[in-house]
Design an enzyme around this catalytic site. Structure first.
Site, PDB file in Angstrom:
ATOM      1  N   ALA A  32       0.854  -1.192   0.000  1.00 25.70           N
ATOM      2  CA  ALA A  32       0.000   0.000   0.000  1.00 25.70           C
ATOM      3  C   ALA A  32       0.889   1.242   0.000  1.00 25.70           C
ATOM      4  O   ALA A  32       2.056   1.193   0.399  1.00 25.70           O
ATOM      5  CB  ALA A  32      -0.890  -0.022   1.240  1.00 25.70           C
ATOM      6  N   GLY A  56       0.630  -5.303   0.569  1.00 25.63           N
ATOM      7  CA  GLY A  56      -0.500  -5.381  -0.364  1.00 25.63           C
ATOM      8  C   GLY A  56      -0.090  -5.923  -1.718  1.00 25.63           C
ATOM      9  O   GLY A  56      -0.905  -6.524  -2.416  1.00 25.63           O
ATOM     10  N   GLU A 107      -0.363  -9.470  -1.370  1.00 22.69           N
ATOM     11  CA  GLU A 107      -1.785  -9.820  -1.221  1.00 22.69           C
ATOM     12  C   GLU A 107      -2.484  -9.832  -2.573  1.00 22.69           C
ATOM     13  O   GLU A 107      -3.324 -10.683  -2.850  1.00 22.69           O
ATOM     14  CB  GLU A 107      -2.466  -8.846  -0.259  1.00 22.69           C
ATOM     15  CG  GLU A 107      -2.028  -9.076   1.180  1.00 22.69           C
ATOM     16  CD  GLU A 107      -2.568  -8.036   2.122  1.00 22.69           C
ATOM     17  OE1 GLU A 107      -2.265  -6.831   1.912  1.00 22.69           O
ATOM     18  OE2 GLU A 107      -3.268  -8.396   3.071  1.00 22.69           O
ATOM     19  N   GLU A 110       3.931  -5.616   7.136  1.00 23.56           N
ATOM     20  CA  GLU A 110       3.040  -4.659   7.777  1.00 23.56           C
ATOM     21  C   GLU A 110       3.330  -4.440   9.266  1.00 23.56           C
ATOM     22  O   GLU A 110       3.211  -3.328   9.760  1.00 23.56           O
ATOM     23  CB  GLU A 110       1.585  -5.103   7.618  1.00 23.56           C
ATOM     24  CG  GLU A 110       1.015  -4.895   6.217  1.00 23.56           C
ATOM     25  CD  GLU A 110       1.295  -6.048   5.271  1.00 23.56           C
ATOM     26  OE1 GLU A 110       2.211  -6.850   5.539  1.00 23.56           O
ATOM     27  OE2 GLU A 110       0.611  -6.133   4.242  1.00 23.56           O
TER      28      GLU A 110
HETATM   29  N1  T1G Z   1       4.528   3.542   0.104  1.00 29.67           N
HETATM   30  C1  T1G Z   1       4.960   4.764  -0.252  1.00 29.67           C
HETATM   31  N2  T1G Z   1       6.259   5.064  -0.528  1.00 29.67           N
HETATM   32  C2  T1G Z   1       7.136   4.053  -0.432  1.00 29.67           C
HETATM   33  C3  T1G Z   1       6.760   2.738  -0.059  1.00 29.67           C
HETATM   34  C4  T1G Z   1       5.388   2.507   0.207  1.00 29.67           C
HETATM   35  N3  T1G Z   1       4.941   1.295   0.533  1.00 29.67           N
HETATM   36  N4  T1G Z   1       7.891   1.975  -0.048  1.00 29.67           N
HETATM   37  C5  T1G Z   1       8.905   2.768  -0.398  1.00 29.67           C
HETATM   38  N5  T1G Z   1       8.465   4.010  -0.631  1.00 29.67           N
HETATM   39  C6  T1G Z   1       9.279   5.174  -1.037  1.00 29.67           C
HETATM   40  C7  T1G Z   1      10.306   5.535   0.011  1.00 29.67           C
HETATM   41  O1  T1G Z   1       9.735   6.391   0.981  1.00 29.67           O
HETATM   42  C8  T1G Z   1      11.360   6.220  -0.850  1.00 29.67           C
HETATM   43  O2  T1G Z   1      10.860   7.527  -1.141  1.00 29.67           O
HETATM   44  C9  T1G Z   1      11.314   5.441  -2.163  1.00 29.67           C
HETATM   45  O3  T1G Z   1      10.029   4.787  -2.185  1.00 29.67           O
HETATM   46  C10 T1G Z   1      12.390   4.384  -2.245  1.00 29.67           C
HETATM   47  O4  T1G Z   1      12.265   3.599  -1.048  1.00 29.67           O
HETATM   48  C11 T1G Z   1      -2.827  -3.285   2.690  1.00 29.67           C
HETATM   49  C12 T1G Z   1      -1.415  -1.984   4.493  1.00 29.67           C
HETATM   50  C13 T1G Z   1      10.279  -1.598  -1.362  1.00 29.67           C
HETATM   51  C14 T1G Z   1      12.180  -2.755  -0.192  1.00 29.67           C
HETATM   52  O5  T1G Z   1       6.210  -1.867   4.116  1.00 29.67           O
HETATM   53  O6  T1G Z   1      10.501  -1.968   2.255  1.00 29.67           O
HETATM   54  O7  T1G Z   1       0.854  -2.941   2.105  1.00 29.67           O
HETATM   55  O8  T1G Z   1      12.754   8.798  -0.066  1.00 29.67           O
HETATM   56  O9  T1G Z   1      14.601   4.049  -0.211  1.00 29.67           O
HETATM   57  O10 T1G Z   1      15.912   0.739  -0.481  1.00 29.67           O
HETATM   58  O11 T1G Z   1      -1.834  -5.096   3.753  1.00 29.67           O
HETATM   59  O12 T1G Z   1      11.068   0.762   0.164  1.00 29.67           O
HETATM   60  O13 T1G Z   1      12.751   8.368  -2.535  1.00 29.67           O
HETATM   61  O14 T1G Z   1      11.059   9.952  -1.529  1.00 29.67           O
HETATM   62  O15 T1G Z   1      13.184   2.162   0.770  1.00 29.67           O
HETATM   63  O16 T1G Z   1      15.097   0.202  -2.869  1.00 29.67           O
HETATM   64  C15 T1G Z   1       3.773  -2.635   3.113  1.00 29.67           C
HETATM   65  C16 T1G Z   1       8.062  -0.609   2.413  1.00 29.67           C
HETATM   66  C17 T1G Z   1       2.978  -1.378   3.152  1.00 29.67           C
HETATM   67  C18 T1G Z   1       7.307  -1.840   2.004  1.00 29.67           C
HETATM   68  C19 T1G Z   1      12.577  -0.715  -1.577  1.00 29.67           C
HETATM   69  N6  T1G Z   1       4.983  -2.430   2.323  1.00 29.67           N
HETATM   70  N7  T1G Z   1       9.135  -0.308   1.480  1.00 29.67           N
HETATM   71  O17 T1G Z   1      13.735  -0.388  -0.843  1.00 29.67           O
HETATM   72  O18 T1G Z   1      14.068   2.019  -1.604  1.00 29.67           O
HETATM   73  S1  T1G Z   1       1.541  -1.558   4.126  1.00 29.67           S
HETATM   74  C20 T1G Z   1       6.121  -2.041   2.918  1.00 29.67           C
HETATM   75  C21 T1G Z   1      10.294  -1.005   1.524  1.00 29.67           C
HETATM   76  C22 T1G Z   1       0.566  -2.600   3.213  1.00 29.67           C
HETATM   77  C23 T1G Z   1      -1.495  -3.932   3.027  1.00 29.67           C
HETATM   78  C24 T1G Z   1      -0.657  -3.105   3.907  1.00 29.67           C
HETATM   79  C25 T1G Z   1      11.381  -0.534   0.595  1.00 29.67           C
HETATM   80  C26 T1G Z   1      11.588  -1.423  -0.626  1.00 29.67           C
HETATM   81  P1  T1G Z   1      11.926   8.749  -1.338  1.00 29.67           P
HETATM   82  P2  T1G Z   1      13.589   2.969  -0.420  1.00 29.67           P
HETATM   83  P3  T1G Z   1      14.807   0.617  -1.481  1.00 29.67           P
END
Ligand code: T1G
Length: 696
Positions: free
Chosen positions: A62, A101, A104, A124
């Site tokens: 998400a 997500g 999912e 999450e």
């Molecule tokens: N949403 C919005 N922005 C995100 C994002 C996300 N999920 N993940 C990364 N970014 C942005 C981050 O802030 C940065 O922005 C840029 O992307 C590069 O990220 C319904 C509710 C995917 C392994 O927890 O683990 O799904 O600083 O530096 O090192 O059940 O990002 O460039 O402006 O980390 O290559 C679950 C979180 C969400 C994944 C990539 N997903 N992200 O790592 O790049 S909740 C997560 C990561 C959800 C559902 C639930 C990592 C990455 P900026 P980065 P990276």
């Protein structure tokens, strides 16, 4: 570029998501996916199946930026449900990461195939949430209850190969993923081998005892974090509730947690960790290329640093003063890798490949061609200065020179090298190959591209980099030293180390501060107190209790006794320490008080916030959130509180200031309320607002 595109390859519809940088499931993506499902349903010409793929990486979950606001567009369960009930079979072709997500959505498909280097997970809980679009109900139906419990409650990512073993992925696709996925699809369609979707499968039989044990472990390790416990409850419910009920319960829990204080705190840290590595003005600066790394000193820190670089793929040359010291260092590195192999955390071949990139020498001249040299020798200004004077002469022009010192004057060391523009601090935290925090210490002479190089190297090492100014203790150790002093005052006034430790572990620290002091060694703090003697404000209160323990040879865990006594490695409160404290109290004649756990916690937080306010005001830290990142990732501050300054903003700075005033009454000279904190509290403002952000 539209967020979701639809094309046709013969009888296969191809749905492609493009929402850089990580294909977060934003409102535009969710809307686009729903439209694609409906278009495909209405398009009678698509006989075969649907291939779901994405641009740079599969979907990372998400869009975390949408949280905390009114959710625009269709919610994710609607999208997953639409795919899962589509009359056409869907296949998810995964590369990069399929997280949260994103996974999912893939679970709503019939099949999942992945590139060998893809990673999958439901992280999450790291955001204080649980999966909210079916993950806790669908995953157990594919991988079984035990595996699902582990993956959902830990939030860990798994490699594609492990996912294949779990049948979470139906095939690994070498080479061109799209081609391979289409071939896989066509073969399955031709064979009429269309499996039931996860939603149509029962949860496989499981071992009740093993599951109960796993769930109990999750609850025990949560240490105040609610999400893993809730995640376990939701996964366990999959075994007893009908799917529709299980999904409804999961969604209700997700929505509740999304608005929780813990989720807000963890979201703050998520963005703070990424912002910390950004320095205004460096955006367009090109870092120097680092190919070969030298590490000088093969002690505990030096070998940990060498392993960190080897793990990141760099060739490393370690330098020690003698062949024996070199052999000991190499043996320590080999032992670390063999331990990982034994624990199944690293393949034998990969361990051998990393060790093959390791060279050793007793001649610093061997580093003449190195691109980066990191010093990790004895913490002594004269020793380091002499070494840097020598390195300044022998290293190639343009090589970056770094010191791992944890508190010495980086500018003085830079001057000793005669190459201050090439020089910076890279303060690793022990164990250097494990702890993710890295303080990148800048002087006013460092070249912008060298600072950019430090940040680029930190990213390549998988570290969380925080830029720190060159002051005693930089950010973390500076605040930690003040925090320790305030706790020592409490000791003299009536609290005992074991009550303080219990209070701080109840607050959420994994270890109490006195147990930590024992781990790092009381002599380290003694050296710091001696070093500070010259600049200690006149009249500042000085507690001799730790000095007395040092004089008794009680240096901590390494001598079998410190604040605790150690029997078979187990820490036990020691009456002898209480006697030393009682004798000092009598000698000092300080009036004795009793302190509740809440009072100790407020005192401790006040100490961290007050010194952090000074660090901010002096420009040693760029942002309040940088300090939160340092304290959480370097000192165990509970992540679900967001860090000391985020929590202070949440509590209200007027209340925190009152705690600081009470702390100052105990500490006296040197413990006065920080002017920045007083000013922000007076204005009814927050540290977040001070940094130009919305308040918490
Ligand atoms: N949403 C919005 N922005 C995100 C994002 C996300 N999920 N993940 C990364 N970014 C942005 C981050 O802030 C940065 O922005 C840029 O992307 C590069 O990220 C319904 C509710 C995917 C392994 O927890 O683990 O799904 O600083 O530096 O090192 O059940 O990002 O460039 O402006 O980390 O290559 C679950 C979180 C969400 C994944 C990539 N997903 N992200 O790592 O790049 S909740 C997560 C990561 C959800 C559902 C639930 C990592 C990455 P900026 P980065 P990276």
């Amino acid at each position: 570029m539209t967020a979701v595109s639809l094309e046709q390859d013969g009888d296969i519809a191809i749905v492609r998501v493009d929402n850089p940088p990580v294909n977060a499931l934003s409102a535009a993506v969710r809307t686009g996916l729903l439209e694609a499902v409906r278009t495909i349903e209405g398009n009678g010409r698509i006989e075969g199946a649907v291939l779901l793929c994405a641009g740079r990486t599969f979907m990372a979950g998400a869009d975390v930026r949408e949280f905390g606001k009114e959710l625009p567009g269709p919610d994710l369960p609607t999208v997953v449900q639409a795919i899962a009930s589509s009359p056409k079979p869907w296949l998810a072709a995964i590369h990069g990461t399929a997280l949260g997500g994103g996974l999912e959505v893939a679970l709503g498909c019939h099949w999942r195939v992945a590139a060998p280097d893809a990673r999958l997970g439901l992280p999450e809980v790291k955001l204080g949430l649980i999966p909210g679009a079916g993950g806790t109900q669908l995953l157990p139906r594919i991988v079984g209850l035990e595996r699902a419990l582990d993956l959902v409650a830990s939030g860990r990512q798994i490699e594609a190969a492990e996912a294949r073993e779990l049948d979470l992925v139906d095939a690994l696709i070498e080479g061109d993923l799209r081609e391979g996925a289409i071939a896989f699809l066509r073969e399955r369609l031709a064979a009429g081998a269309i499996p039931p979707r996860a939603a149509e499968r029962p949860v496989p039989p499981f071992d009740q005892t093993a599951v109960a044990k796993l769930a109990a472990g999750i609850r025990r390790r949560a240490r105040g974090l609610e999400a893993p416990v809730q995640a376990a409850e939701s996964v366990l419910a999959a075994a007893t509730l009908p799917l529709a009920e299980g999904l409804a319960c999961e969604r209700a829990t997700f929505l509740r947690l999304r608005e929780s204080a813990q989720a807000k705190a963890l979201r703050h840290l998520f963005f703070a960790e990424r912002e910390a590595a950004k320095v205004p003005g460096l955006e367009a600066v090109v870092p120097r290329e680092i190919r070969h790394v030298g590490v000088i000193g093969a002690g505990t820190m030096g070998t940990g640093i060498a392993i960190a670089f080897l793990d990141a793929g760099y060739p490393v040359t370690i330098v020690e003063t003698s062949a024996e010291a070199l052999a000991r260092g190499r043996a320590r590195i080999e032992e670390a890798y063999q331990g990982l192999v034994k624990r199944g955390r690293l393949g034998q071949a990969e361990a051998a490949a990393r060790l093959a990139r390791l060279e050793g020498t007793s001649e610093p001249e061997a580093l003449a061609a190195a691109d980066l040299v990191v010093e990790a020798v004895f913490e002594d200004m004269a020793v380091k200065s002499a070494l840097f004077a020598h390195l300044g002469r022998i290293l190639r022009p343009g090589a970056v020179i770094a010191t791992n010192t944890s508190y010495l004057d980086v500018a003085a060391l830079a001057r000793a090298s005669s190459r201050p523009r090439d020089f910076l601090g890279l303060h690793f935290f022990a164990p250097a190959n494990v702890m993710r925090l890295l303080e990148v210490v800048r002087t006013d002479k460092v070249a912008p591209e060298v600072l950019a190089t430090g940040l680029a190297v930190a990213r390549k090492l998988g570290k969380i980099a925080v830029v720190a100014g060159n002051g005693d203790g930089f950010i973390g150790n500076r605040i930690w030293a003040f925090y320790r002093r305030q706790l020592e005052y409490l000791l003299e006034d009536g609290a005992d180390p074991y009550t303080i430790d219990a209070a701080m572990t109840a607050y959420g620290f994994p270890m109490g501060p006195f147990a930590v002091f024992d781990l790092s060694g009381l002599d380290i703090a003694l050296a710091q107190r001696k070093r500070r003697a010259a600049t200690r404000p006149a009249g500042e209160r000085y507690v001799r209790i730790p000095d007395i323990l040092c004089e008794l040879g009680r240096l901590g865990r390494k001598t079998g006794a410190g604040w605790y006594r150690y029997t078979d490695g187990r820490a036990e409160p020691d009456p002898a320490v209480l006697e030393v404290i009682a004798a000092e109290r009598t000698r000092r004649g300080t009036p004795q008080q009793s302190f509740t756990a809440e009072a100790i916690q407020a005192h401790a937080r006040a100490a961290m916030v007050n010194e952090a306010a000074r660090v901010l005001a002096e420009g040693i830290a760029l942002r309040p959130s940088d300090i939160d990142v340092v304290l959480v990732h370097g000192y165990g501050f509970p992540s679900w509180r967001g860090g000391p300054l985020f929590e202070a903003d949440t509590i209200g700075l007027d209340r925190v200031l009152a705690d600081v005033v009470a702390m100052a009454a105990v500490g006296g000279v040197g413990s006065e309320p920080a002017p920045l904190l007083v000013e922000l509290a007076r204005r009814g403002s927050t540290f977040g607002a001070w940094a130009g952000k919305e308040s918490a």
